[in-house]
Design an enzyme around this catalytic site. Structure first.
Site, short mmCIF file in Angstrom:
data_model
loop_
_atom_site.label_atom_id
_atom_site.label_comp_id
_atom_site.label_asym_id
_atom_site.label_seq_id
_atom_site.Cartn_x
_atom_site.Cartn_y
_atom_site.Cartn_z
N ASN A 212 0.85 -1.19 0.00
CA ASN A 212 0.00 0.00 0.00
C ASN A 212 0.89 1.25 0.00
O ASN A 212 2.11 1.15 0.03
CB ASN A 212 -0.97 -0.02 1.19
CG ASN A 212 -0.22 -0.14 2.51
OD1 ASN A 212 0.58 0.72 2.85
ND2 ASN A 212 -0.47 -1.22 3.24
N ASP A 281 -5.02 -5.92 4.68
CA ASP A 281 -6.11 -6.75 5.20
C ASP A 281 -6.15 -8.14 4.58
O ASP A 281 -6.77 -9.04 5.12
CB ASP A 281 -7.45 -6.04 4.97
CG ASP A 281 -7.60 -4.85 5.91
OD1 ASP A 281 -7.17 -4.97 7.07
OD2 ASP A 281 -8.12 -3.80 5.48
N LYS A 291 9.02 -17.44 -9.38
CA LYS A 291 8.48 -16.23 -10.01
C LYS A 291 7.34 -16.61 -10.95
O LYS A 291 7.50 -17.53 -11.77
CB LYS A 291 9.60 -15.52 -10.77
CG LYS A 291 9.22 -14.17 -11.25
CD LYS A 291 10.37 -13.49 -11.96
CE LYS A 291 9.83 -12.29 -12.70
NZ LYS A 291 10.70 -11.91 -13.80
N PRO A 307 -4.67 -11.14 10.03
CA PRO A 307 -5.14 -10.79 11.38
C PRO A 307 -5.29 -9.28 11.53
O PRO A 307 -4.61 -8.51 10.85
CB PRO A 307 -4.01 -11.29 12.28
CG PRO A 307 -2.81 -11.44 11.40
CD PRO A 307 -3.33 -11.71 10.01
N ASP A 308 -6.19 -8.87 12.40
CA ASP A 308 -6.32 -7.45 12.72
C ASP A 308 -5.40 -7.22 13.93
O ASP A 308 -5.72 -7.60 15.06
CB ASP A 308 -7.77 -7.12 13.07
CG ASP A 308 -7.97 -5.63 13.24
OD1 ASP A 308 -7.07 -4.97 13.80
OD2 ASP A 308 -9.03 -5.13 12.84
N PHE A 326 -5.80 4.29 14.34
CA PHE A 326 -6.12 5.26 13.30
C PHE A 326 -7.25 4.69 12.46
O PHE A 326 -7.40 3.48 12.36
CB PHE A 326 -4.90 5.51 12.40
CG PHE A 326 -3.94 6.49 12.99
CD1 PHE A 326 -3.19 6.16 14.11
CD2 PHE A 326 -3.78 7.76 12.45
CE1 PHE A 326 -2.30 7.06 14.68
CE2 PHE A 326 -2.89 8.67 12.99
CZ PHE A 326 -2.16 8.32 14.12
N LYS A 340 -15.06 1.72 14.26
CA LYS A 340 -13.77 1.02 14.46
C LYS A 340 -13.30 1.14 15.92
O LYS A 340 -12.76 0.20 16.48
CB LYS A 340 -12.69 1.61 13.54
CG LYS A 340 -12.76 1.07 12.13
CD LYS A 340 -11.70 1.65 11.22
CE LYS A 340 -12.07 1.34 9.78
NZ LYS A 340 -11.23 2.00 8.80
N LYS A 344 -12.88 -2.44 17.65
CA LYS A 344 -11.50 -2.84 17.94
C LYS A 344 -11.14 -2.64 19.42
O LYS A 344 -10.00 -2.85 19.81
CB LYS A 344 -10.52 -2.08 17.04
CG LYS A 344 -10.71 -2.40 15.54
CD LYS A 344 -9.71 -1.65 14.66
CE LYS A 344 -10.03 -1.83 13.19
NZ LYS A 344 -8.94 -2.47 12.45
#
Ligand code: CTP
Length: 401
Positions: A212, A281, A291, A307-308, A326, A340, A344
């Site tokens: 990301n 995620d 490859k 996993p979170d 965050f 959240k 969480k």
């Protein structure tokens, strides 16, 4: 650069190491940050760098000797010692460390170090054997015991042709240490802070990954703020475009699974856990060991959920421990962030818009709101990541009381 309320009077002592030329950049960066700098060059330093450069950079007369016919009483050593907010000695030779440790006062700089009550920060630079010599190590211990701060030295190529410890640490690390030495809020002394930072990378094959856009800048700012306030800081670092601050312990985590394992272990001893990482995620269900080649038919990827990390940490929260997350959102900022926070089991969440150029991944600024479990919302408008980190730790500090 205009002086601001946070501008400070810094005395930059430059001693006779080959790294003295880097002190010009230090002056320039300090001035850019709004500080006022008085440069002091020892006699040895003057063989390596010219006073004129510092005079041009600082806009002030440079102090070079004890008995100059001073035009202004302003640079008389007691006056300078008294008005300084910080003495930064960069580079600091073995000689100045020895003189400072033993209270010798045979030139302007060593005399003024005795006269000042301001914090003192040394950035040592010398040959490896000189640094490792028991005399130097003892002098450093004496100075540390007296409350002096040190940054570096680093390891690398030395001017004497050897490789080892003794290089003056890089200028950005010195600037971070200056900010830490100047910070008057020391509300995290004795506490341990763990920060996740950057983005995770999930391998597709040996050369490709799913990742990301996280730069790690927010995590870096949080770690630096916690260090400034006196905490012991560990950064669990995914991929970061910026280096974590000097002084933080760094544990690298490539994937979400690695980050979860490290986080669960380090969180046990943490007083404050802040999850600023952009944790992937999903990961490829079955990464290829070779490859992947084009087959002409495209490629379908099967992904499984990761996993979170922060939820797992929060689920094991001890009494008094704080877990802060965050929420990176492109829409329904408040609704999603509040959901959240609850789901969480966090103590505080930073709701963060990530769909504009000036806020979110890669940017230096953020449009954020801090939301606590009682529904209190603190709006931060557009703020730098450093400012967000400061405001967040102000809130965390309130919650610790
Ligand atoms: N987080 C985490 N582990 C994950 C995903 C997120 O620890 N696998 C943490 C982040 O570090 C952040 C918070 O959870 O502190 C929220 O992250 P965010 O990306 O906004 O939300 P997600 O939980 O991933 O939800 P979604 O992507 O559906 O918005």
């Amino acid at each position: 650069m205009k002086r601001t309320t946070s501008s400070k009077e810094i005395v930059l002592g430059v001693t006779g190491s080959i790294a003295a030329y880097k002190a010009c950049e230090i002056s320039s960066r300090l001035i850019e940050r709004g500080h006022a700098v008085t440069a002091v060059l020892t006699e040895s330093a003057r063989h390596l760098v010219g006073a004129a450069s510092f005079e041009a950079l600082t806009g002030r007369r440079v102090i070079t000797a004890m008995f100059e016919p001073f035009a202004s009483p302003e640079i008389e050593h007691i006056a300078v010692a008294q008005r300084a907010d910080l003495f930064l000695i960069a580079p600091a030779t073995a000689n100045i460390l020895a003189k400072a440790a033993r209270g010798m006062a045979d030139d302007w700089l060593s005399t003024t170090l005795l006269a000042t009550r301001a914090p003192i920060l040394f950035a040592p630079a010398m040959n490896t054997n000189m640094y490792n010599h028991p005399a130097t190590q003892e002098n450093i211990e004496i100075l540390k015991a007296r409350g002096c701060a040190f940054v570096g030295p680093g390891t690398g190529n030395l001017a004497c042709g050897t490789v080892g410890i003794g290089r003056m640490i890089d200028v950005p690390a010195i600037l971070d240490a200056v900010e830490a030495a100047l910070c008057e809020t020391k509300d995290l002394v004795g506490l341990s802070v763990v920060v996740t930072a950057g983005g995770t990378r999930e391998p597709l094959d040996p050369v490709r990954f799913l990742g990301n856009h996280s730069s790690g800048k927010m995590g870096r700012a949080l770690a630096l703020e916690a260090l400034k306030r006196g905490a012991r800081v560990t950064v669990i670092a995914g991929h970061m475009d910026v280096a974590p601050p000097e002084g933080a312990e760094v544990v690298v985590a490539q994937t979400a699974n690695e980050m979860a394992e490290i986080a669960l272990s380090l969180a046990q001893d943490a007083d404050i856990f802040v999850g600023a990482a952009a944790v992937g995620d999903f990961r490829p269900e079955d990464p290829s060991e070779e490859k992947l080649k084009r087959s002409g038919k495209g490629l379908k990827l099967a992904l499984v959920e990761n996993p979170d990390v922060i939820s797992q940490v929060a689920a094991l929260k001890r009494d008094g421990q704080l877990v802060v997350g965050f929420a990176a959102e492109t829409d329904n900022l408040m609704k999603n962030a509040k959901a959240k926070l609850k789901k969480k089991q966090l103590d505080l969440i930073v709701a963060n818009e990530v769909n504009t150029e000036d806020s979110g991944f890669g940017a230096d600024t953020l449009r954020a709101r801090l939301i606590d479990t009682e529904g209190n919302v603190e709006e931060l408008d557009l703020a730098t990541k450093e400012e967000v980190a400061k405001r967040l730790f102000d809130r965390i500090s309130d919650l610790l009381d």
